[in-house]
Design an enzyme around this catalytic site. Structure first.
Site, short mmCIF file in Angstrom:
data_model
loop_
_atom_site.label_atom_id
_atom_site.label_comp_id
_atom_site.label_asym_id
_atom_site.label_seq_id
_atom_site.Cartn_x
_atom_site.Cartn_y
_atom_site.Cartn_z
CB VAL A 26 20.15 -32.15 14.12
CG1 VAL A 26 20.39 -33.25 15.15
CG2 VAL A 26 20.78 -32.52 12.78
CE LYS A 47 30.38 -32.23 10.14
NZ LYS A 47 28.92 -32.14 9.89
CB VAL A 53 31.54 -40.22 12.31
CG1 VAL A 53 32.01 -40.94 11.04
CG2 VAL A 53 32.67 -39.39 12.89
CE LYS A 76 30.92 -36.04 8.74
NZ LYS A 76 29.98 -36.14 7.60
#
Length: 440
Positions: free
Chosen positions: A22, A111, A138, A211
């Site tokens: 990411v 999360k 989420v 989540k």
């Protein structure tokens, strides 16, 4: 480039913590699309530094942007926004608090951290008039956090139900499509990179529970932590469960469920937050969500049923959500505004799982002889549990009996299962799954 009549030419400095899948994608977009981001924000968006575990490794970005001192990076004067994509609880918690206390806005995809420490982080953001954004926490690229916080802020949300873990959805989809058992499907998911070498967080429901806690907190204006979420994983789901589910025109999904419960007599409200594998009818919108995709269904009084669907994980999809938050935080810096903060005014109590009304789908092995079926039915009747359907397959000592109940308190259904296991009339409870997505 930006129109000079809007915004400011003062650069908005960004620090990124973590350079995994990411983080690498976030950095790439920041560098390659700088002009577009400038135009959208109203000021240049400049990458000031990236915190990594070690330097001296070729990472495709300028070496002078890399640092191992994340603590110093997040409080630098030329940093306005901190993007945290490390994961885990510490050091991210300490780094985010340090950034917020220094007046920096924070964008995070974490999360696990948010599921337990949203209150602490939100209070720090409010105290220092900083933004805390977490759309990517989420369902990856799927926009569900912002709709709950903003688009539906004037509505009353009654239920949020979703498939929020791509790994388990891939495994369950593979089991259904290939008639494979759980271990075979898990191995396939690991070979294809959909499951970790240690898949515990996914297959035991911990990821989905985190989540669910975030979704419930937003939907019901109540602080909910992962510890408040009732959790079961998918390790006990069998090929036989899919076989019996098909007979009732259903499939099996790991669901994150957040519900507002209203006592009809007193009007008092509680919320139920739970994660478990469940049967859902094929006509339900979540039944068609296959592979590693995610979907979330929100039911609100005025808006009705809304469904959000898309890729729930992966570097690029998650980075998309991070960049969306980053643009919002940067615009707020440029125009001296703030995004919405935490809304936890309701503080509704969490209902224990035993008080939740559910339906059971039970797979029993029985001795097909006179009196056995009556004995089974009697255990349900003792606890005021009404049977909706019974299906028997085979004869003899290994006959299979599938029992589907109407809605009843979870505690009564669980007591019935325990009683059946303890009785001496040749009944073995092979599996129990809840049935969701019906009105009965």
């Amino acid at each position: 480039m930006a129109n000079s009549s809007f915004g400011t030419n003062r650069p908005i400095g960004v620090a990124v913590l973590g350079l995994g899948n990411v983080g690498s994608e976030v950095v790439r977009i920041l560098l390659e699309h700088a002009d577009e981001l400038h135009a959208r924000v109203g000021a240049p968006v400049v990458l000031r530094g990236v915190a990594v575990r070690r330097t001296g490794v070729e990472r495709g970005i300028a070496a002078d942007l890399l640092t191992t001192d994340a603590a110093a990076l997040v409080v630098r004067d030329d940093v306005d926004i901190v993007v945290e994509v490390i994961g885990g609880i510490e050091p991210p918690r300490a780094l985010i608090l340090s950034a917020l206390n220094a007046g920096k806005s924070v964008v995070t995809a974490n999360k696990a951290l948010l599921a337990d420490y949203t209150g602490e982080l939100a209070e720090a953001a409010e105290r220092n008039r900083a933004d805390l954004y977490f759309e990517a926490s989420v369902a990856g690229a799927i926009p569900v956090i912002r709709p709950l916080m903003q688009s539906l802020a004037g509505d009353r949300v009654n239920r949020v139900v979703g498939i929020v873990n791509g790994t388990t959805n891939f495994i369950l989809s593979a089991m259904e499509e290939t008639d494979a058992d759980y271990q075979v499907a898990l191995s396939q998911a690991q070979q294809l990179g959909y499951a970790e070498a240690d898949p515990t967080a996914d297959v035991e429901g911990y990821d989905a529970a985190a989540k669910a806690a975030i979704l419930a907190s937003l939907a019901f204006h109540t602080r909910v932590t992962a510890a408040d979420v009732y959790r079961e994983g998918i390790t006990g789901v069998s090929a036989e469960d899919f076989e019996t589910a098909a007979a009732f025109d259903c499939t099996v999904k790991l669901l994150a469920m957040c519900e507002r419960l209203v006592d009809p007599a007193s009007g008092n409200e509680r919320i139920s937050v739970r994660v478990y594998p469940a049967l859902i009818p094929r006509k339900h919108p979540l039944a068609a969500v296959s592979g590693a995709f995610n979907a979330v269904v929100v039911e609100a009084e005025a808006a009705g049923r809304l469904m959000f669907y898309g890729q729930g994980a992966g570097g690029a999809p998650t980075a998309s959500a991070v960049l969306g938050d980053l643009v919002m935080a940067a615009r707020n810096k440029v125009y001296e505004g703030r995004g919405p903060g935490e809304s936890a005014y309701a503080q509704l109590p969490i209902a224990p799982i035993g008080d939740t009304l559910v339906r059971y789908h039970m797979n029993l092995q029985v001795d097909d002889r006179p009196g056995v079926l009556a004995g089974v039915a009697n255990e349900f009747a003792k606890r005021d549990v009404s049977i909706s359907a019974v299906r028997q397959e085979g004869t003899g000592k290994r006959a299979r009996l599938v029992v589907v109940t109407h809605r009843a308190p979870e505690s009564a259904l669980a007591d019935t299962v325990q009683a059946l296991n303890e009785q001496g009339f040749d009944v073995i409870v092979r599996s129990v799954l809840r049935l969701e997505g019906t009105e009965e």
